[in-house]
Structure formats: structure tokens, C-alpha cells
Design an enzyme around this catalytic site. Structure first.
Site, mmCIF file in Angstrom:
data_model
loop_
_atom_site.group_PDB
_atom_site.id
_atom_site.type_symbol
_atom_site.label_atom_id
_atom_site.label_comp_id
_atom_site.label_asym_id
_atom_site.label_seq_id
_atom_site.Cartn_x
_atom_site.Cartn_y
_atom_site.Cartn_z
ATOM 1 C CB SER A 103 -0.848 0.153 1.180
ATOM 2 O OG SER A 103 -1.762 -1.214 1.349
HETATM 3 C C1 SAM Z 1 -3.295 -3.976 -0.089
HETATM 4 S S1 SAM Z 1 -2.873 -5.582 0.056
HETATM 5 C C2 SAM Z 1 -2.355 -5.735 1.472
HETATM 6 C C3 SAM Z 1 -0.729 -4.656 1.647
HETATM 7 C C4 SAM Z 1 -0.102 -5.314 3.040
HETATM 8 N N1 SAM Z 1 -0.454 -4.965 4.246
HETATM 9 C C5 SAM Z 1 1.367 -4.641 2.849
HETATM 10 O O1 SAM Z 1 1.906 -4.271 3.728
HETATM 11 O O2 SAM Z 1 2.044 -4.973 1.792
HETATM 12 C C6 SAM Z 1 -4.389 -6.497 0.318
HETATM 13 C C7 SAM Z 1 -4.093 -8.149 0.816
HETATM 14 O O3 SAM Z 1 -5.303 -8.776 1.028
HETATM 15 C C8 SAM Z 1 -5.210 -10.007 0.820
HETATM 16 N N2 SAM Z 1 -6.572 -10.713 0.894
HETATM 17 C C9 SAM Z 1 -7.797 -10.349 0.426
HETATM 18 N N3 SAM Z 1 -8.689 -10.984 0.879
HETATM 19 C C10 SAM Z 1 -8.311 -11.535 2.083
HETATM 20 C C11 SAM Z 1 -8.861 -12.404 2.955
HETATM 21 N N4 SAM Z 1 -10.256 -12.677 3.000
HETATM 22 N N5 SAM Z 1 -8.113 -12.739 3.976
HETATM 23 C C12 SAM Z 1 -6.911 -12.374 4.085
HETATM 24 N N6 SAM Z 1 -6.305 -11.785 3.094
HETATM 25 C C13 SAM Z 1 -6.826 -11.282 2.175
HETATM 26 C C14 SAM Z 1 -4.845 -10.140 -0.757
HETATM 27 O O4 SAM Z 1 -4.510 -11.277 -1.235
HETATM 28 C C15 SAM Z 1 -3.528 -9.044 -0.567
HETATM 29 O O5 SAM Z 1 -2.467 -9.407 -0.323
#
Ligand code: SAM
Length: 401
Positions: A103
Site C-alpha cells: 500500500s
Molecule cells: C493491499 S494488500 C495488503 C498490503 C500489505 N498489508 C502490505 O503491507 O503490503 C491486500 C491483501 O489482502 C489479501 N486478502 C484479500 N482478501 C483476504 C482475506 N479474505 N483474508 C486475508 N487476506 C486477504 C490480498 O491477497 C492482498 O495480499
């Protein structure tokens, strides 16, 4: 923490990122050390894609372009896409849908500031992604106090490896973050780094009374999210204000599938009822505008999109609205120079009438900004948006059936 030595360009890029985040008032002194110590560049896959917020374009960045170019791109204040199409896409071109990212640093810093952690607190993160945010949390609180859940096995494995290489050891769990992670509960803080449409009840259950759940939340009316900070009460119910407008990729099973509206408009304008409105596209609001968010709070189960018209001239646009529960739809055709737009409505639900009532209500109460609104979430996940306090629940613009 053991991180291999950084090049002078990388050290400068990291320091410039930290200084910029301090200057724009999002990076607090409690978090500055973590941002200087945990190297975002080492959490990125090769290639990654730098996302241009204005154009919506993503440009690939390869390690082969040189360590210095890589470092400069890694510390830019932009979101970096690290996976497309749930891992079904490969190569250096962009895929159809960004599904994992690092992000934007200013959003990461603001959310960590707003999480309001103290030493020794236990934190659950949902959406590990690259692992950078989990690394920042582990640097500040100790790895033993941080659990991060990621749904995508390949993404979870890559994040774990990057954290280990950086000498950080939060617990990374591969699983569906909707379930939280009960063995680590109770948490003092839960932070979601994916957009949420239905707040999972488990997150409240696993937070201690007085603890905080911080999440980008919104409605399917638009892709926009607002970060909400919910404080969990003894009764398991949580309340809190919206703090900032953001736009996150959504939890995997809470993405809006536009194909579901494929059968709504078989023939345009068909037998839709026709009327006129004096509202304009500006009244509907753009991305990050309050009316666009507030209409979603007041008009439930309605998806909206504003498309530019064929001439490309300012004011030439068509707004669409689709119902989730029936084939009802509405379209508003805005024509440059015409003081009124033409409204088409079809089906049992009069979606434009509801949206017009919502916007008229918002104008009538003095156009309050989004941060005067907030949310109550019951233990079963039922949400009630409010204005200026939980006692002032918003009216629904949907007539009772
Ligand atoms: C915007 S990214 C997160 C950024 C991260 N915190 C970083 O520091 O890089 C969103 C993440 O949420 C994950 N995601 C989506 N749905 C999810 C779920 N139901 N449970 C856990 N992770 C999920 C996606 O696969 C993705 O890797």
C-alpha cells in the site's frame, strides 16, 4: 534485525520517504524508526508495478533495470502492485485486476498512527500482502505480538520469506482473514489492509473490550473506502468515526462482481419511466468526494458508476445505478449545456429517486464532510451509519417494502 547493507541510493530514498511522510504529518515519531529500519524495497517481487493514481496506469519495475532505479521506485509514495488476477497472471504487462500490493506509504503511516498502539499490545493484521506492514508492526511491538493473515498461499509464503530475511518474526497465517485468528486472541488492535464491505463479526469477537478495529470500509455504491476506527464495547458492539478516504483492493469474497448486473438493462431505454433532474455529475461527487460516499450510506444494495459520454466534453456523462435484489436500474443522461438531465428508471425500485433523496438530505443538513459520519457494528455484523454520534442513525432512503 539483520538486513543486508543498503546502497547509498536506497538509504537516501528511504530517508526521503520518511522525511516526506513526517512533513505531510502522517508519520509520527513513534513510527519513524520502523519506517527507517524496515526496507520496503526488500518486500517487493520482481517485477512489481508502480501505480499512477491519476492515470490509473501501472508501470512495471524490474530488478534488471538496476538497484538504484529499483530503490527509487520502491520508496515512492505510491501503491505498488505485486500480484494481478489472484496470481493467474504472469509477465511484465499489467493484468486485469490488481489483487495484492504494497500500500501507499502515506496511507500505511496514517493507518498505523490511527491504530494508536502502545508497547506490548497484540495486533492482528488482515491482508499480509508483501509483509511490509506486518514488518513495521513487528519492529515496533515485537514479532511475538503480531499475527498477520493472508488468503493467497503464494503471497503469504513470499511475505514470510521477506520477513525472515529482514530478521522480523511476526506470525504469518495463510487463511481467510474474515475468520481472524482465534488462537492469538484477544487482540488489542485489529487492522485490515484490504477493503471491507461486510465487517466480519469475528474481528469484534477477537478484540478485547476497549480495543480497536481499524478498517477501510465502504458500500458497494462505489469502490471508495473510508478508514473507520471502531472501539469495541463490553457488549461486543463497536462504534467509531470515519477518519480518511482511501481506496483499497477488497477482501477476496467481498469484491463487486459487475457481471451480476449483466441482465438488468436488456434494452436501453426500453420501457423505463422518464423524468428530469436538475442535479449534476458534480452533485453526485467523484472518487474521494463526500456525496459519493454518503449516497452509499443512505441507499443500500445499490451499485453506481459514472461513465463519460461519447463526446468526451465536460458535462457529457451517464450515471448508472443497479439494484442487488431485483432487476431495477436507473440511468441519468447528462448533456453539456442542458440545465436538466434525463432520468430513466426501470423495475420495482426507483433507484434514482432514492439517490436524489439522499443527496437532497445531505445538502439540506449543510453538506457535512465524511469525517462527521461514523459507524456502529453489532456483534452479528449489522452496520448502522450515523452523523455526529451513534444516537443519530442515518435515515435509509429506501422506502419500506
Ligand atoms: C493491499 S494488500 C495488503 C498490503 C500489505 N498489508 C502490505 O503491507 O503490503 C491486500 C491483501 O489482502 C489479501 N486478502 C484479500 N482478501 C483476504 C482475506 N479474505 N483474508 C486475508 N487476506 C486477504 C490480498 O491477497 C492482498 O495480499
Amino acid at each position: 534485525m539483520h538486513v543486508t547493507s543498503a546502497s547509498p541510493v536506497e538509504r537516501r530514498a528511504r530517508e526521503e520517504m520518511a522525511r516526506h511522510l513526517i512533513d505531510i504529518d502522517v508519520l509520527t515519531k513513534e513510527w519513524a524508526e520502523a519506517f527507517r529500519a524496515v526496507p520496503r524495497s526488500r518486500f517487493l517481487p520482481d517485477p512489481f508495478w508502480a501505480y499512477d493514481m491519476e492515470s490509473g496506469r501501472s508501470d512495471s519495475v524490474r530488478r534488471a533495470a538496476g538497484e538504484d532505479a529499483w530503490a527509487r521506485a520502491a520508496y515512492a509514495n505510491v501503491p505498488l502492485v505485486t500480484q494481478w488476477d489472484d496470481g493467474q497472471h504472469s509477465g511484465t504487462e499489467s493484468g486485469a485486476r490488481a489483487t495484492s500490493s504494497a500500500s501507499m506509504p502515506s496511507v500505511v503511516a496514517a493507518m498505523l498512527r490511527d491504530l494508536d498502539v502502545r508497547d506490548g499490545m497484540r495486533v492482528l493484521e488482515v491482508g499480509t500482502g508483501t509483509g511490509w506492514n506486518a514488518g513495521l508492526l513487528a519492529h515496533r511491538l515485537g514479532g511475538e505480538n503480531v499475527v498477520s493473515v493472508e488468503i493467497d498461499p503464494a503471497v503469504a509464503a513470499r511475505a514470510s520469506a521477506a520477513l525472515k530475511r529482514a530478521g522480523l518474526d511476526p506470525l504469518v497465517i495463510e487463511g481467510d482473514g474474515r475468520d481472524g485468528w482465534a488462537p492469538g486472541a484477544p487482540y488489542d488492535r485489529v487492522i485490515a489492509t484490504a477493503g471491507v464491505r461486510d465487517l466480519p463479526p469475528r474481528w469484534l469477537e477477537q478484540t478485547r473490550p476497549g480495543g480497536i478495529v481499524l478498517a477501510p470500509w465502504g458500500t458497494h455504491y462505489s469502490n471508495q473506502d473510508a478508514v473507520v476506527r471502531l472501539t469495541v464495547g463490553e457488549d461486543g458492539r463497536a462504534h467509531g468515526p470515519f477518519l480518511s478516504m482511501v481506496e483499497f483492493m477488497k477482501l477476496r469474497d467481498q469484491r463487486l462482481d459487475w457481471n451480476r448486473f449483466g441482465g438488468h438493462v436488456r434494452d436501453f431505454p426500453g420501457d423505463a419511466d422518464v423524468s428530469r433532474t436538475s442535479l449534476t455529475p458534480a452533485d453526485l461527487g467523484d472518487r474521494y468526494d463526500t456525496p459519493n460516499f454518503v449516497a452509499g450510506l443512505l441507499v443500500p444494495d445499490c451499485a453506481h458508476v459514472l461513465n463519460d459520454g461519447p463526446s468526451g466534453e465536460p458535462g457529457d456523462a451517464k450515471a448508472w445505478f443497479f439494484d442487488f435484489g431485483s432487476l431495477s436500474w436507473a440511468a441519468v443522461v447528462f448533456t453539456p449545456g442542458d440545465p436538466e438531465a434525463t432520468v430513466h428508471q426501470s423495475g420495482p425500485r426507483r433507484l434514482w429517486d432514492e439517490v436524489e433523496r439522499a443527496l437532497t438530505w445531505w445538502i439540506g443538513v449543510g453538506r457535512p464532510e465524511f469525517d462527521r459520519f461514523g459507524l456502529t457494528v453489532d456483534g452479528d455484523g449489522t452496520t448502522r451509519p450515523w452523523l455526529d454520534g451513534p444516537e443519530n442513525v442515518l435515515p435509509s432512503c429506501r422506502p419500506l417494502a
